[in-house]
Design a protein around this motif. Structure first.
Motif, PDB file in Angstrom:
ATOM      1  N   LEU A  36      44.854  45.352  47.920  1.00 21.36           N
ATOM      2  CA  LEU A  36      44.424  44.907  46.599  1.00 21.36           C
ATOM      3  C   LEU A  36      42.974  44.439  46.685  1.00 21.36           C
ATOM      4  CD1 LEU A  36      45.032  44.177  43.626  1.00 21.36           C
ATOM      5  CD2 LEU A  36      45.790  41.933  44.439  1.00 21.36           C
ATOM      6  N   VAL A  37      42.134  45.006  45.830  1.00 21.20           N
ATOM      7  CA  VAL A  37      40.717  44.637  45.768  1.00 21.20           C
ATOM      8  C   VAL A  37      40.316  44.456  44.314  1.00 21.20           C
ATOM      9  CG1 VAL A  37      40.041  45.841  47.901  1.00 21.20           C
ATOM     10  CG2 VAL A  37      40.051  47.089  45.728  1.00 21.20           C
ATOM     11  N   ASP A  38      39.176  43.803  44.102  1.00 22.37           N
ATOM     12  CA  ASP A  38      38.582  43.838  42.765  1.00 22.37           C
ATOM     13  C   ASP A  38      37.360  44.754  42.818  1.00 22.37           C
ATOM     14  OD1 ASP A  38      36.366  42.352  43.694  1.00 22.37           O
ATOM     15  OD2 ASP A  38      37.224  40.444  43.034  1.00 22.37           O
ATOM     16  N   THR A  39      36.683  44.915  41.701  1.00 22.91           N
ATOM     17  CA  THR A  39      35.576  45.865  41.646  1.00 22.91           C
ATOM     18  C   THR A  39      34.457  45.492  42.618  1.00 22.91           C
ATOM     19  OG1 THR A  39      34.824  44.608  39.706  1.00 22.91           O
ATOM     20  CG2 THR A  39      35.955  46.682  39.293  1.00 22.91           C
ATOM     21  N   ASN A  40      34.286  44.204  42.889  1.00 20.46           N
ATOM     22  CA  ASN A  40      33.251  43.776  43.837  1.00 20.46           C
ATOM     23  C   ASN A  40      33.670  44.015  45.284  1.00 20.46           C
ATOM     24  OD1 ASN A  40      31.472  42.898  41.842  1.00 20.46           O
ATOM     25  ND2 ASN A  40      32.359  40.850  41.787  1.00 20.46           N
ATOM     26  N   THR A  41      34.887  43.580  45.628  1.00 21.81           N
ATOM     27  CA  THR A  41      35.288  43.714  47.031  1.00 21.81           C
ATOM     28  C   THR A  41      35.554  45.170  47.414  1.00 21.81           C
ATOM     29  OG1 THR A  41      37.589  43.131  46.436  1.00 21.81           O
ATOM     30  CG2 THR A  41      36.171  41.377  47.280  1.00 21.81           C
ATOM     31  N   LYS A  42      35.901  45.997  46.424  1.00 25.55           N
ATOM     32  CA  LYS A  42      36.045  47.416  46.737  1.00 25.55           C
ATOM     33  C   LYS A  42      34.704  48.002  47.189  1.00 25.55           C
ATOM     34  CE  LYS A  42      37.420  51.922  44.890  1.00 25.55           C
ATOM     35  NZ  LYS A  42      37.832  52.692  43.692  1.00 25.55           N
ATOM     36  N   LYS A  43      33.639  47.589  46.526  1.00 25.09           N
ATOM     37  CA  LYS A  43      32.317  48.125  46.841  1.00 25.09           C
ATOM     38  C   LYS A  43      31.728  47.506  48.103  1.00 25.09           C
ATOM     39  CE  LYS A  43      27.687  48.613  44.810  1.00 25.09           C
ATOM     40  NZ  LYS A  43      26.845  48.346  43.601  1.00 25.09           N
ATOM     41  N   SER A  92      57.330  47.340  51.920  1.00 27.07           N
ATOM     42  CA  SER A  92      55.896  47.597  51.803  1.00 27.07           C
ATOM     43  C   SER A  92      55.110  46.331  52.137  1.00 27.07           C
ATOM     44  CB  SER A  92      55.550  48.067  50.391  1.00 27.07           C
ATOM     45  OG  SER A  92      56.201  49.277  50.085  1.00 27.07           O
ATOM     46  N   LEU A  93      53.837  46.516  52.404  1.00 29.90           N
ATOM     47  CA  LEU A  93      52.942  45.414  52.742  1.00 29.90           C
ATOM     48  C   LEU A  93      51.758  45.417  51.785  1.00 29.90           C
ATOM     49  CD1 LEU A  93      51.997  43.166  54.819  1.00 29.90           C
ATOM     50  CD2 LEU A  93      50.724  45.020  55.962  1.00 29.90           C
ATOM     51  N   MET A  94      51.428  44.235  51.260  1.00 28.09           N
ATOM     52  CA  MET A  94      50.250  44.083  50.398  1.00 28.09           C
ATOM     53  C   MET A  94      49.179  43.333  51.192  1.00 28.09           C
ATOM     54  SD  MET A  94      49.147  44.178  46.986  1.00 28.09           S
ATOM     55  CE  MET A  94      50.200  43.499  45.709  1.00 28.09           C
ATOM     56  N   VAL A  95      48.000  43.889  51.269  1.00 28.63           N
ATOM     57  CA  VAL A  95      46.854  43.236  51.899  1.00 28.63           C
ATOM     58  C   VAL A  95      45.897  42.822  50.786  1.00 28.63           C
ATOM     59  CG1 VAL A  95      44.916  43.486  53.497  1.00 28.63           C
ATOM     60  CG2 VAL A  95      47.108  44.604  54.003  1.00 28.63           C
ATOM     61  N   ASN A  96      45.691  41.517  50.633  1.00 30.13           N
ATOM     62  CA  ASN A  96      44.851  40.993  49.560  1.00 30.13           C
ATOM     63  C   ASN A  96      43.454  40.727  50.095  1.00 30.13           C
ATOM     64  OD1 ASN A  96      47.097  40.865  47.708  1.00 30.13           O
ATOM     65  ND2 ASN A  96      47.794  39.074  48.851  1.00 30.13           N
ATOM     66  N   LEU A  97      42.503  41.556  49.704  1.00 26.91           N
ATOM     67  CA  LEU A  97      41.138  41.496  50.214  1.00 26.91           C
ATOM     68  C   LEU A  97      40.216  41.027  49.094  1.00 26.91           C
ATOM     69  CD1 LEU A  97      39.184  42.285  52.633  1.00 26.91           C
ATOM     70  CD2 LEU A  97      38.927  44.490  51.461  1.00 26.91           C
ATOM     71  N   GLY A  98      39.864  39.750  49.130  1.00 28.83           N
ATOM     72  CA  GLY A  98      39.006  39.234  48.066  1.00 28.83           C
ATOM     73  C   GLY A  98      38.917  37.727  48.077  1.00 28.83           C
ATOM     74  N   GLY A  99      38.387  37.197  46.994  1.00 29.81           N
ATOM     75  CA  GLY A  99      38.267  35.749  46.840  1.00 29.81           C
ATOM     76  C   GLY A  99      39.568  35.125  46.389  1.00 29.81           C
ATOM     77  N   GLY A 100      39.480  33.882  45.900  1.00 28.54           N
ATOM     78  CA  GLY A 100      40.679  33.140  45.531  1.00 28.54           C
ATOM     79  C   GLY A 100      41.491  33.788  44.433  1.00 28.54           C
ATOM     80  N   VAL A 101      40.846  34.476  43.496  1.00 25.33           N
ATOM     81  CA  VAL A 101      41.585  35.166  42.436  1.00 25.33           C
ATOM     82  C   VAL A 101      42.500  36.226  43.038  1.00 25.33           C
ATOM     83  CG1 VAL A 101      41.379  36.709  40.447  1.00 25.33           C
ATOM     84  CG2 VAL A 101      39.877  34.720  40.636  1.00 25.33           C
ATOM     85  N   ILE A 102      41.954  37.015  43.957  1.00 21.03           N
ATOM     86  CA  ILE A 102      42.726  38.102  44.569  1.00 21.03           C
ATOM     87  C   ILE A 102      43.821  37.568  45.479  1.00 21.03           C
ATOM     88  CG2 ILE A 102      42.602  40.001  46.250  1.00 21.03           C
ATOM     89  CD1 ILE A 102      41.691  40.815  43.482  1.00 21.03           C
TER      90      ILE A 102
END
Length: 356
Positions: A36-43, A92-102
């Motif tokens: 899981l990423v947001d538009t910033n962490t994806k980039k 399944s496994l969820m990897v949360n890559l981001g700030g506190g929101v993510i």
């Protein structure tokens, strides 16, 4: 850096983080891996993470819009549907890559999808490293009301890689610093005395500050997982701070604040309450106020805003039976919990921040 053991999982740092991730993935079966990423962490963060991490399985990338405004049930519904469409199951496994929101929202989505799938948190901002990385809190906002929906659910592990901090703005770095200042007043004064002379956030200082902060929060969580006593200390600055953050988020004529900017103001005001109620040194209160206004900039709170900000405090999660509970500081490293204050003192404290 040595890994830190929390309740039933580890927080791993730097290169050690990826070694432990690799071992975990080899030793545990997962039907699918979702990142899981947001538009910033994806980039900015995802390419770095995929370069360092070793996945034998194909991974599915799920992207959401960046920002606190998207930390809500609507986004959760979108994510639950995405997981369902892409064949996620309880293995399944969820990897949360981001700030506190993510990490907050991703943990909540994973913990509630089909009654729970495993997740790993990889915080990419200073704020999420020192605050969201430990403690098992997951959740989302209800409208502009912070973290009203959620549950306690632990990740499989937390991975902290300081290289991600090279991708964030100085404003976000300052935001994270506010939570470290909180630890300085409530648990380890050396953190405050290290930070108070900062003009910018130097990466050489950050590594030790992050490790110390994680260690402090973890020690508190181990004593009080469900926030019945000492863990409430971690809410210093947040009763008013969350209300200010929510008010600025919902007001069309205000520029939204980062979480840290709002909490920094909250700490100034709540230190003033501490001075008036328990005799906390006024000199230290003035020092924090001067630092916050200089370092974070002057935030314009007008007279007409005060009633609306105080009204939002009634939704604070620490409240019981309609009573607003504050965490105050009697002296450095010594907190008072569940303190109720008069409406007059609350207004006086906000005026203290407003005046020069």
């Amino acid at each position: 850096m040595k890994s830190i053991l929390s309740t039933n999982y580890y927080v791993h740092f730097q290169g050690n983080a990826y070694q432990n991730l690799d071992t975990y993935l080899k030793e545990n079966f997962h039907s699918k891996v979702f990142i899981l990423v947001d538009t910033n962490t994806k980039k900015f963060c995802l390419p770095l993470f995929l370069k360092k991490a070793a996945f034998s399985l194909d991974v599915e990338i799920i992207e959401v819009e960046a920002g606190e405004v998207y930390k809500n049930i609507d986004t959760c519904s979108h994510l639950w549907n995405k997981l369902s469409e892409q064949g996620a199951d309880r293995k399944s496994l969820m990897v949360n890559l981001g700030g506190g929101v993510i990490t907050d929202m991703g943990g909540f989505v994973a913990s509630t999808f089909k009654r729970g799938m495993k997740f790993i948190n990889i915080p990419t901002t200073l704020l999420s490293m020192v605050d969201a990385s430990v403690g098992g809190k997951t959740g989302v906002d209800l409208g502009v009301l912070k973290n009203q929906i959620g549950l306690f659910s632990n990740p499989e592990m937390v991975l902290i890689d300081m290289d991600f901090l090279k991708t964030v703005t100085q404003r976000e770095m300052r935001s994270g610093l506010a939570e470290i200042i909180k630890y300085g007043f409530t648990f380890d004064r050396s953190l405050w005395y290290t930070i108070k002379d900062f003009t910018s956030v130097d990466m050489k200082d950050v590594v030790n500050l992050v490790y110390k902060s994680v260690a402090i929060k973890n020690e508190v969580v181990l004593q009080d997982l469900m926030e019945n006593s000492v863990r409430k200390s971690l809410n210093f600055g947040h009763t008013i701070g969350h209300a200010i953050e929510s008010y600025f988020l919902e007001s069309p004529d205000k520029e939204s604040l980062t979480h840290g900017e709002a909490i920094a103001i909250g700490m100034v005001i709540e230190l003033y309450f501490s001075y008036k109620t328990f005799g906390f040194p006024m000199e230290l209160t003035d020092d924090l106020k001067a630092f916050v206004k200089s370092y974070y900039g002057e935030v314009r709170i007008e007279e007409k805003d005060i009633a609306k900000i105080t009204d939002l405090m009634k939704y604070d999660k620490k409240n019981v039976s309609g009573r607003i509970n504050f965490v105050l500081v009697e002296k450095l490293e010594n907190c008072k919990l569940d303190v109720q204050l008069s409406p007059e003192l609350i207004q006086e404290g906000i005026h203290y921040y407003i005046k020069n």
